[in-house]
Design an enzyme around this catalytic site. Sequence first.
Site, mmCIF file in Angstrom:
data_model
loop_
_atom_site.group_PDB
_atom_site.id
_atom_site.type_symbol
_atom_site.label_atom_id
_atom_site.label_comp_id
_atom_site.label_asym_id
_atom_site.label_seq_id
_atom_site.Cartn_x
_atom_site.Cartn_y
_atom_site.Cartn_z
ATOM 1 C CE1 TYR A 87 30.271 45.074 36.228
ATOM 2 C CE2 TYR A 87 31.273 45.740 34.153
ATOM 3 C CZ TYR A 87 31.240 45.777 35.539
ATOM 4 O OH TYR A 87 32.164 46.524 36.227
ATOM 5 C CE LYS A 94 34.592 48.757 36.641
ATOM 6 N NZ LYS A 94 35.251 49.619 37.659
HETATM 7 O O1 0WE Z 1 31.871 46.579 38.881
HETATM 8 C C1 0WE Z 1 31.209 45.779 39.505
HETATM 9 C C2 0WE Z 1 29.928 46.212 40.190
HETATM 10 C C3 0WE Z 1 29.907 47.673 40.552
HETATM 11 C C4 0WE Z 1 28.535 48.188 40.917
HETATM 12 C C5 0WE Z 1 27.709 47.536 41.804
HETATM 13 C C6 0WE Z 1 26.467 48.071 42.120
HETATM 14 C C7 0WE Z 1 25.506 47.380 43.028
HETATM 15 C C8 0WE Z 1 24.619 48.375 43.742
HETATM 16 C C9 0WE Z 1 28.122 49.366 40.344
HETATM 17 N N1 0WE Z 1 26.922 49.912 40.636
HETATM 18 C C10 0WE Z 1 26.107 49.306 41.524
HETATM 19 N N2 0WE Z 1 24.909 49.888 41.805
HETATM 20 C C11 0WE Z 1 24.136 49.471 42.838
HETATM 21 O O2 0WE Z 1 23.037 50.011 43.038
HETATM 22 N N3 0WE Z 1 31.636 44.461 39.549
HETATM 23 C C12 0WE Z 1 32.814 44.073 38.820
HETATM 24 C C13 0WE Z 1 30.898 43.413 40.279
HETATM 25 C C14 0WE Z 1 29.873 42.844 39.367
HETATM 26 O O3 0WE Z 1 28.689 43.467 39.168
HETATM 27 C C15 0WE Z 1 27.991 42.714 38.254
HETATM 28 C C16 0WE Z 1 28.738 41.618 37.859
HETATM 29 C C17 0WE Z 1 29.967 41.689 38.574
HETATM 30 C C18 0WE Z 1 31.110 40.752 38.481
HETATM 31 C C19 0WE Z 1 26.719 42.931 37.710
HETATM 32 C C20 0WE Z 1 26.208 42.025 36.796
HETATM 33 C C21 0WE Z 1 26.968 40.935 36.394
HETATM 34 C C22 0WE Z 1 28.236 40.713 36.929
#
Ligand code: 0WE
Length: 187
Positions: A87, A94
């Site tokens: 993450y 966050k």
């Molecule tokens: O906040 C998130 C993910 C938000 C996010 C997703 C992306 C994918 C595509 C932010 N930036 C991007 N950029 C991109 O190019 N989550 C809470 C979901 C999430 O993301 C992870 C998680 C979880 C849960 C990434 C790694 C490990 C766990």
Amino acid sequence: ERVFAEVADLWDGQLDLLVHSVAFAAAEDLEGRFTDTPRDRFWLAVDISAYSLVAAARAAEPLMAAAGGGSIVTMTYLGGVRAVPHYNVMGVAKATLDASMRYLAWDLGQKQIRVNAISAGPVRTLAARSIAGFTTMEEMFEQRAPLHRHIDAGDCGAAAAYLLSDDAKNVSGTMLYVDAGYHAMGM
Ligand code: 0WE
């Protein structure tokens, strides 16, 4: 600024609710080592994912004040409180978002505007699909969460409906976990 100007125009200069749900980190920073995050992409993630709440709250403030108060909800994740592998810089963003939520709650409370966050468990979204190891993470979540099940967008919607309603009139500056109890566990 344009959105809030249009809202003011359409709704008599008044706004009751705001849901902030935007985040971004460069895909290459959601894998590999957090240690290697370059400065420009560190600030990109914090800017889009955390400062956007401050900017939106500031723009909403006069409209909510005109309505006699309001409620702002943002979306966060456990990765801002604990180190969740991969993450990475999103966790730092966050943590910044969470702290911003509390400071906004203090400032805007003066005008009867509440500010809260929903901390959701992993949800299978379009953005999640591109994340390496998301399936493994979902399996671990289901095993370890006290309720042994996944959460969905509807669960977040129900929690948001509560925080945005007058049922939550004395709730501000909090993080509401919608994660089947996962955050309570140490294993
Ligand atoms: O906040 C998130 C993910 C938000 C996010 C997703 C992306 C994918 C595509 C932010 N930036 C991007 N950029 C991109 O190019 N989550 C809470 C979901 C999430 O993301 C992870 C998680 C979880 C849960 C990434 C790694 C490990 C766990």
